[in-house]
Every structure is written in C-alpha cells, then in structure tokens.
Design a protein around this motif. Structure first.
Motif, mmCIF file in Angstrom:
data_model
loop_
_atom_site.group_PDB
_atom_site.id
_atom_site.type_symbol
_atom_site.label_atom_id
_atom_site.label_comp_id
_atom_site.label_asym_id
_atom_site.label_seq_id
_atom_site.Cartn_x
_atom_site.Cartn_y
_atom_site.Cartn_z
ATOM 1 N N ARG A 296 6.820 -8.214 -17.942
ATOM 2 C CA ARG A 296 5.633 -7.477 -18.200
ATOM 3 C C ARG A 296 5.540 -5.993 -17.906
ATOM 4 O O ARG A 296 4.711 -5.255 -18.366
ATOM 5 C CB ARG A 296 4.282 -8.132 -17.494
ATOM 6 C CG ARG A 296 3.951 -9.267 -17.912
ATOM 7 C CD ARG A 296 2.825 -9.927 -17.402
ATOM 8 N NE ARG A 296 1.669 -9.041 -18.177
ATOM 9 C CZ ARG A 296 0.275 -8.856 -17.816
ATOM 10 N NH1 ARG A 296 -0.359 -9.825 -16.712
ATOM 11 N NH2 ARG A 296 -0.584 -8.236 -18.363
ATOM 12 N N TYR A 297 6.413 -5.347 -16.948
ATOM 13 C CA TYR A 297 6.137 -4.113 -16.555
ATOM 14 C C TYR A 297 7.506 -3.433 -16.640
ATOM 15 O O TYR A 297 8.617 -3.908 -16.559
ATOM 16 C CB TYR A 297 5.881 -4.322 -14.893
ATOM 17 C CG TYR A 297 4.367 -5.070 -14.895
ATOM 18 C CD1 TYR A 297 3.214 -4.428 -15.222
ATOM 19 C CD2 TYR A 297 4.390 -6.316 -14.416
ATOM 20 C CE1 TYR A 297 2.056 -5.280 -15.253
ATOM 21 C CE2 TYR A 297 3.284 -6.987 -14.285
ATOM 22 C CZ TYR A 297 2.316 -6.453 -14.686
ATOM 23 O OH TYR A 297 0.722 -7.123 -14.563
ATOM 24 N N LEU B 173 1.000 1.404 -10.903
ATOM 25 C CA LEU B 173 0.985 0.049 -10.097
ATOM 26 C C LEU B 173 0.075 -0.820 -10.693
ATOM 27 O O LEU B 173 -1.137 -0.672 -10.683
ATOM 28 C CB LEU B 173 1.007 0.053 -8.848
ATOM 29 C CG LEU B 173 1.026 -1.401 -7.821
ATOM 30 C CD1 LEU B 173 2.445 -2.082 -8.271
ATOM 31 C CD2 LEU B 173 0.926 -1.028 -6.493
ATOM 32 N N ARG B 174 0.498 -2.105 -11.262
ATOM 33 C CA ARG B 174 -0.301 -2.946 -12.175
ATOM 34 C C ARG B 174 -0.972 -4.210 -11.359
ATOM 35 O O ARG B 174 -1.678 -4.884 -11.918
ATOM 36 C CB ARG B 174 0.168 -3.137 -13.721
ATOM 37 C CG ARG B 174 0.003 -1.768 -14.367
ATOM 38 C CD ARG B 174 -1.254 -1.467 -14.970
ATOM 39 N NE ARG B 174 -1.002 -0.176 -15.565
ATOM 40 C CZ ARG B 174 -1.073 0.165 -17.094
ATOM 41 N NH1 ARG B 174 -0.967 -0.922 -17.836
ATOM 42 N NH2 ARG B 174 -0.960 1.165 -17.626
ATOM 43 N N GLU B 175 0.111 -4.617 -10.630
ATOM 44 C CA GLU B 175 -0.076 -5.972 -10.068
ATOM 45 C C GLU B 175 0.759 -5.895 -8.691
ATOM 46 O O GLU B 175 1.929 -5.451 -8.695
ATOM 47 C CB GLU B 175 0.288 -7.105 -10.932
ATOM 48 C CG GLU B 175 0.221 -8.307 -10.720
ATOM 49 C CD GLU B 175 0.462 -9.506 -11.804
ATOM 50 O OE1 GLU B 175 0.659 -9.449 -12.942
ATOM 51 O OE2 GLU B 175 0.446 -10.557 -11.332
ATOM 52 N N VAL B 176 0.190 -7.024 -7.825
ATOM 53 C CA VAL B 176 0.933 -7.317 -6.663
ATOM 54 C C VAL B 176 0.869 -8.526 -6.503
ATOM 55 O O VAL B 176 -0.125 -9.241 -6.757
ATOM 56 C CB VAL B 176 0.421 -6.486 -5.475
ATOM 57 C CG1 VAL B 176 0.794 -6.922 -3.942
ATOM 58 C CG2 VAL B 176 0.202 -4.825 -5.431
ATOM 59 N N ARG B 177 1.869 -9.365 -6.169
ATOM 60 C CA ARG B 177 1.777 -10.651 -5.801
ATOM 61 C C ARG B 177 2.663 -10.661 -4.474
ATOM 62 O O ARG B 177 3.612 -10.008 -4.055
ATOM 63 C CB ARG B 177 2.692 -11.576 -6.673
ATOM 64 C CG ARG B 177 2.236 -11.539 -8.051
ATOM 65 C CD ARG B 177 2.620 -12.755 -8.754
ATOM 66 N NE ARG B 177 2.153 -12.373 -10.359
ATOM 67 C CZ ARG B 177 2.320 -13.431 -11.310
ATOM 68 N NH1 ARG B 177 3.089 -14.470 -11.067
ATOM 69 N NH2 ARG B 177 1.846 -13.112 -12.667
ATOM 70 N N VAL B 178 1.937 -11.773 -3.438
ATOM 71 C CA VAL B 178 2.709 -12.085 -2.480
ATOM 72 C C VAL B 178 3.271 -13.555 -2.421
ATOM 73 O O VAL B 178 2.152 -14.504 -2.868
ATOM 74 C CB VAL B 178 1.994 -11.956 -1.078
ATOM 75 C CG1 VAL B 178 2.395 -12.295 0.182
ATOM 76 C CG2 VAL B 178 1.112 -10.541 -1.194
ATOM 77 N N ALA C 207 2.245 1.674 -3.497
ATOM 78 C CA ALA C 207 1.170 1.881 -4.454
ATOM 79 C C ALA C 207 1.004 3.645 -4.292
ATOM 80 O O ALA C 207 0.941 4.138 -5.337
ATOM 81 C CB ALA C 207 -0.348 1.380 -4.023
ATOM 82 N N HIS D 237 0.877 -1.215 0.072
ATOM 83 C CA HIS D 237 0.014 -0.004 0.084
ATOM 84 C C HIS D 237 0.919 1.323 -0.097
ATOM 85 O O HIS D 237 0.713 2.338 -0.904
ATOM 86 C CB HIS D 237 -0.883 0.099 1.334
ATOM 87 C CG HIS D 237 -1.869 1.481 1.461
ATOM 88 N ND1 HIS D 237 -2.758 1.492 0.312
ATOM 89 C CD2 HIS D 237 -1.930 2.095 2.121
ATOM 90 C CE1 HIS D 237 -3.420 2.538 0.597
ATOM 91 N NE2 HIS D 237 -2.960 3.116 1.656
#
Lengths: 253, 253
Positions: free
Chosen positions: B68-69, B45-50, B35, B32
């Motif tokens: 991709r980013y 910001l296009r994606e978050v992964r944990v 972001a 957060h």
C-alpha cells in the motif's frame, strides 16, 4: 494453577485516529496509557493502529479489528470540527444510521447554555444507532460504545475519564503477571542461548529480552510474563541463576 | 505552485514489532521519531501498526503495508535472542531464503572478538536474500532494506543511526508545509462552522483542530498543512481573521 483456558483471555486493539500523530506534530500518549490500563484490568492489548482522519481508512481499520479482538478502543475525531469524522465512520463500519441523540444533547446542556448549542456542537451529539453513551465529566461531550467498539476522545484528559467510565462494563480475563530481571552488564549475545533453552523449558512463560544502551554501557532487562504464578516463579529463579552465571562479558550485543 | 502531482507524494508506514509496547511496559518512542523525520525529508507517514513478537502477525502486517505504501519501516526484533524473529518473518513475507550474510559477519567482527561470535550473535547476521544492509555504528549489528521495506532495531539510539544511514537512499516528495494558529481562549464549537467553510474554500490546504485542556482553560490550536505555499499563506490569513473575530466564548468545547 492450571494452564489458562481460552476464556481467561480477553483481547483488544487500539485504533488511534489522527493526522496530527502521523505528521509528527503530536506524540500519541493514549495508546500507551490504554496498554497499561488494560494490562491492569486483565485485557490483552494485541494490536495498535494509527490511521489518518480519512473515513475510508477508519472504516477499514475498525472492521478489520472488531472482527479479530474482543474490544476495539478508538481515540480521536469526536469533537465539533469538520475533521472530526469518527462517529460517522463508525456508523458506516457497522452499517447503522447516525443521528442526534437526545441523551447526548442533555449531557452537553449540562455545560453549555442553550444559545451556545450551535450546529457544530450538536455534531458532538450525533451517535450511531444502538450505541451506549460513555460519559465525560470534563466537557460532557460523550464517547460511545457500539457492540465491541469503544469510541473515545483524543484529548488525553478526556480519554482517561471515558476509559474509567467504560471499564466496569468490560469483561476481563486473568491478569498477566510480570517479573523483570535485571541483566545489567550482561550483553544479550551472552545469555541468548541459555534464555532460549529456558524459554523452551517454561512454555507457560513468555520471555522478552530488552537491551538498553547509555553512556554507562549496556543495561538489559529480561521480562517474564505468564498467567500462571507458579510457572512464572520457577522461570524467574532459573533466569536469575542464568544471568548470575554469565557476568563479565564486555561486548555490547 | 501548481497542485502537487501524485509523483510529488511519497508515502510510508511504520510497523512497530514488540510485545513490550503492547503490554504497556515500554512506551514506543520510535514511531513519533520516524514521523517527524519523514515529514522533514518529504515522506508522508500514512499508517502505524504495532504488532506482537509473533511471526504470523508480522508477516501479515508487512505484506499488507508494503503493497500500500512506498516504504515500510519496521522497528524491533533483530537482536540475538529467541524473541527476535523479525528477519525470519520478513524473509517469509517476501518468500525468499534467509541465511548468514558474510558482510554482516564482517560488521559484527568490527566490535566483537572472534571468540565472542557465538551462535546467538551470528543470528544477527542472518539477512533475507536480496537485502541491502543498513549500518549501525553503535553495536555494528546491521538492519537491512529489502525492496521497499526497511528493517531497523528497536533500541532508539540504534534506530536513529539506521534511519540516518538509509535516508539518503530513499526517494522523497515535496515537503508538506505547516502553519499553526493559536486559538487560545476560543472553544472549538465557536469556530467550527467558520473553519469548515474555510476548509472548503481552500481545498489545497488540510485543516486540523486540536483542543488542549489544562487548569488554565481551553488552549486550542489549528494546524494548516499544504504542499502549496501560496495556498497555505492565504488560508492562514483567513483562519487567523476568523479566530480574532470570535474571541470571548467561555464554553469548553
């Protein structure tokens, strides 16, 4: 207790759908709530993804996750507005039709008068073919479960109700037991070698080291996790003894 | 302002590495924070992964995201303990060697005495070949940037310092402008059709509808986002007029 069989382990992923999380407008609270909830019922959360309100992105993520984990929990995008595209994306991910579900319409009419049931609100009754509904006692608009994917609202209060509604239907595994060891005042770099050796000596236990800094100084915690209570107890005794033997290093890492 | 060219858009993903997030022990605050930070400097910001502290998982996620980013920001797993495996995973993801970096050793020695620089702490100076260091004024253990991947600590206070240190080196795009419209007292199902029409009429603007429930009732907000200030202003006027015309529906959705 013997080492856990694979069947004792049930896995899950969370897929958070929402531009508002990625833009920083809203802090996602749902994935943390679900993580705690699943740990409590014996389901291992293995991955979280946050993707935008974009059908291609949702479809790709759902299909990547549902093949890898026993369950996928999605949050967000099932309301009545144009940016609520999750149900359509899920139908596309599964290659099934989506249509208005009379059971969902009946639920909506428990809260809405017939003249309030406009086209937008009817969208909340569009459910992919083959899904079971997941009730929500607050607004009555349902979530759903299709195969191993559970589709829930993004509003936390409603998501909590849906998780309660679906939880009894889930298979669960053996809960992971946790011991937290206070390493206040001992920097990580001081106990790292000893902890590495203890982790290797206790393969049934996973050990994590979590540093925390504040004005008061270093306050680390070591978290031990295992499905095997006896192994956890043995590792815990050993790690506590290690930490007690190392107090008095004033470095910060 | 003309519609944004592709070059005005710089994208990013966040990869949070940590068993403690997935187990529910710790609520991730970093994604957060990042972001909001990225929105402020003009990065989408296009994606978050944990993902867990598992090298294969980290390698797979880094390689999926970095292609991709424009940027990938990782948090977690760069301390001195055995569960800190991020630097090795990044080296493997890029197929480069990892070794002790004399610049990082020099940084560590700004805070540690030479006799405190044990093997575990030296681990924090292991940096993939070709990476630039990212400084941290608190503990001095550095993060690093390799190609488009920025590797930061998981401790929020340290991550914030690293983000400040790396931000001036990033390319940034045109900031997304935001207008939030208070729709208190108007349920989503009442304005959904009108909002859909307005969203279609203002293609330069993305519109999100965010319901909020409390004991006090429904309190929705509509968030309009665009890189085009004039388009945003026009959409904002239209949406405010829509909401004012619709007050007085007592449904909850």
């Amino acid at each position: 207790m013997a080492p856990s069989a694979q069947s004792d382990i049930v896995t899950a992923a969370v897929l958070v759908i929402g531009d508002e999380i990625l833009s920083g407008r809203t802090q996602d609270q749902n994935s943390h709530y679900i993580a705690r909830y699943l740990a409590d019922i014996g389901v291992d959360l293995r991955e979280v993804r946050v993707v935008p309100d974009d059908e291609d992105e949702i479809v790709a993520a759902v299909n990547a996750l549902r093949g890898r984990y026993d369950y996928v929990f999605t949050t967000g995008g099932i309301g009545p507005t144009h940016d609520d595209i999750t149900a359509d994306a899920i139908a596309r991910a599964f290659g099934v039709p989506i249509e208005e579900d009379p059971r969902a319409i009946a639920m909506l009419l428990e809260r809405l008068k017939l003249d309030q049931l406009n086209a937008a609100r009817r969208r909340m009754a569009r459910i992919p073919q083959g899904a079971e509904l997941v009730e929500n006692s607050l607004t009555k608009a349902p979530g759903f479960m299709i195969d191993n994917v559970i589709v829930m609202a993004g509003v936390p209060m409603i998501m909590h109700l849906m998780l309660d509604a679906v939880a009894p239907k889930l298979k669960t595994g053996v809960r992971v037991l946790v011991e937290t060891i206070d390493a206040a005042g001992v920097p990580e770099g001081r106990y790292a070698a000893g902890l590495t050796a203890l982790a290797a000596a206790h393969p049934e236990v996973s050990a994590g080291s979590y540093p925390h800094f504040s004005q008061a100084g270093v306050h680390n915690e070591i978290v031990l996790r295992s499905r095997d209570a006896a192994a956890l107890a043995a590792a815990s005794v050993a790690v506590r003894a290690l930490i007690e033997s190392l107090r008095g290093d004033r470095a910060t890492c």
